[in-house]
Design a protein around this motif. Structure first.
Motif, short mmCIF file in Angstrom:
data_model
loop_
_atom_site.label_atom_id
_atom_site.label_comp_id
_atom_site.label_asym_id
_atom_site.label_seq_id
_atom_site.Cartn_x
_atom_site.Cartn_y
_atom_site.Cartn_z
N GLU A 54 0.82 -1.21 0.00
CA GLU A 54 0.00 0.00 0.00
C GLU A 54 0.86 1.27 0.00
O GLU A 54 0.48 2.31 0.55
N CYS A 55 2.02 1.18 -0.66
CA CYS A 55 2.89 2.35 -0.79
C CYS A 55 3.88 2.11 -1.91
O CYS A 55 4.12 0.97 -2.33
N PHE A 64 1.25 6.69 -0.68
CA PHE A 64 0.80 5.63 0.23
C PHE A 64 -0.69 5.78 0.53
O PHE A 64 -1.27 6.85 0.34
N LYS A 65 -1.28 4.70 0.96
CA LYS A 65 -2.69 4.71 1.33
C LYS A 65 -2.84 5.40 2.68
O LYS A 65 -2.29 4.95 3.69
N SER A 66 -3.58 6.50 2.67
CA SER A 66 -3.71 7.33 3.86
C SER A 66 -4.97 6.97 4.63
O SER A 66 -6.08 7.09 4.09
N PRO A 67 -4.85 6.55 5.88
CA PRO A 67 -6.05 6.25 6.67
C PRO A 67 -6.99 7.44 6.79
O PRO A 67 -8.21 7.30 6.69
N SER A 68 -6.44 8.64 6.99
CA SER A 68 -7.30 9.81 7.13
C SER A 68 -8.01 10.13 5.82
O SER A 68 -9.21 10.45 5.81
N PHE A 69 -7.31 10.06 4.71
CA PHE A 69 -7.93 10.33 3.41
C PHE A 69 -8.99 9.29 3.09
O PHE A 69 -10.07 9.61 2.57
N SER A 70 -8.70 8.03 3.43
CA SER A 70 -9.67 6.97 3.17
C SER A 70 -10.95 7.17 3.99
O SER A 70 -12.03 6.75 3.56
N ALA A 119 3.48 4.42 7.07
CA ALA A 119 3.25 3.77 5.78
C ALA A 119 4.47 3.02 5.28
O ALA A 119 4.36 2.01 4.57
N TYR A 120 5.66 3.47 5.67
CA TYR A 120 6.90 2.86 5.18
C TYR A 120 7.65 2.09 6.26
O TYR A 120 8.83 1.76 6.09
N SER A 121 6.97 1.77 7.32
CA SER A 121 7.63 1.12 8.46
C SER A 121 8.15 -0.27 8.13
O SER A 121 9.10 -0.76 8.78
#
Length: 409
Positions: free
Chosen positions: A224-225, A244-250, A265-267
């Motif tokens: 997802e990134c 990356f897929k943003s939880p807040s944007f989603s 997102a990149y952890s």
């Protein structure tokens, strides 16, 4: 450009005020590209831009051969090459393991096959080159012109701006971007939120951290990134894009700059990718949208082009390239128009010529993004095997997009 300021309703359309041939709404890359192409043809062109100056924002931009062939025909490719970089290869790596999945030559046989180079450059540099060339070709570029409506009466397009100014033209090209107000003339659709956001950074090369490849376009694919890196401005700048897929944007709660989301997102990615996040601008991000393809871009004497007609996600790096294709296609189709009554047929021909191709690019970009961002073991394994199975001579994934013959079909 013939105009009447504050023209009242019911004005005599036969008052003898001469209409102009083409008016373009929107002064981004697509708008000034169309202006350049049409002025080279000898058309009278006015561009209306709502902003106080002709200027692009953003960072790096990839110009594939389907666009650079056209830039060469307009006489601006040498300037583009001077300001940009011709990368040697396009390299895909797994962002979690660092494994190289595939790479493709962007010079040599690739450039010979497609008849033009692959170039990366700063978006503002390309825009500035096109603005200067359009002005020199005779385009009338006007700022602070916020268009609120276009209507067609008796084969004349009337363009009204927010200050009450009215322009008349034979044809209006609506090239006013993703959130185009003119698209409402042909469709009631809304933008589609992808759930993904992009952080960008274009910084001096000597300030960039952990840069081990200064010659190529490198893409890291993660869960997802993804991250893209390449040089700009003759190698003096370094461009990084993190998507990356943003939880807040989603959730519909987009936050312009959420550093914790970015880090999270990149952890799972390799340390080199995580450190590369330091090369990004930290105060702003870009939410990613597109729209569903639509069949009709024409309303009377108004035609949509560029992102106003076919906005797409960036996974094929084709947004600006398709806008340049639009400009070239309209230039070729309109070249045979010698009588104002022929414009309706020309607009219909452009629509039918371009709609299927751009719809394919839109849909393929979505599919490509889904493949890049798989986050479960089996789909990831299949994706990586597909990438690694690619041979250097395999052009099935690029001929349809970059080939000269594909643009006219």
């Amino acid at each position: 450009m013939a105009l009447v300021v504050g023209e009242p309703e019911g004005v005599n359309e036969d008052s003898g005020v001469a209409s102009q041939e083409i008016l373009i709404v929107g002064g981004g890359i697509g708008g000034v590209a169309a202006a350049l192409a049409l002025c080279r043809q000898g058309r009278k062109v006015t561009v209306l831009e709502r902003a106080p100056e002709f200027k692009e924002v953003g960072a790096g931009l990839q110009m594939a051969p389907n666009a650079t062939r056209i830039l060469r025909s307009w006489g601006v490719l040498d300037q583009v090459l001077e300001m940009g970089v011709q990368p040697k290869r396009l390299i895909f790596r797994d962002a979690v393991t660092g494994e190289q999945l595939t790479d493709a030559d962007l010079r040599g046989e690739f450039a010979e096959r497609y008849g033009a180079p692959y170039v990366v450059l700063h978006r503002s540099d390309l825009h500035a080159i096109l603005v200067e060339a359009a002005r020199k070709a005779g385009a009338d570029l006007r700022t602070n012109a916020d268009v609120v409506d276009v209507e067609t009466r008796d084969d004349v397009a009337r363009v009204r701006t927010s200050d009450g100014t009215v322009y008349r033209a034979d044809v209006v090209l609506g090239i006013d971007g993703l959130t185009s107000s003119l698209r409402r003339k042909v469709s009631g659709d809304e933008v589609v939120a992808s759930g993904y956001v992009a952080y960008r950074g274009a910084i001096p090369m000597d300030e960039a951290l952990d840069v081990d490849d200064r010659e190529n376009v490198v893409v890291y694919l993660g869960p997802e990134c993804h991250m893209v890196q390449y040089p700009l401005r003759a190698g003096t700048m370094f461009n990084t894009v993190a998507v990356f897929k943003s939880p807040s944007f989603s959730r519909g709660e987009f936050v312009p700059a959420d550093q914790q989301e970015l880090q999270n997102a990149y952890s799972d990615c390799i340390p080199q990718v995580q450190r590369a996040l330091l090369n990004l601008w930290k105060t702003v991000s870009w939410p990613m949208y597109d729209r569903e393809p639509i069949d009709n871009w024409v309303d009377g004497r108004m035609l949509l082009m560029g992102d106003a007609a076919h906005p797409m996600l960036q996974y094929l790096a084709q947004g600006a390239c398709q806008a340049i294709e639009d400009a070239d296609a309209f230039d070729r189709i309109s070249a045979s128009v010698t009588d104002p009554h022929e414009w309706n047929a020309a607009l219909a021909e452009f629509n039918s010529t371009r709609a299927d191709r751009t719809a394919r690019v839109q849909r393929t970009a979505r599919t490509w993004g889904e493949a890049w961002h798989v986050n479960t073991p089996l789909p990831k394994l299949l994706r990586n095997l597909l990438f690694k199975s690619r041979k250097d001579e395999d052009t099935r994934y690029t001929d349809w997009l970059y080939g000269a013959d594909s643009i006219s079909t």
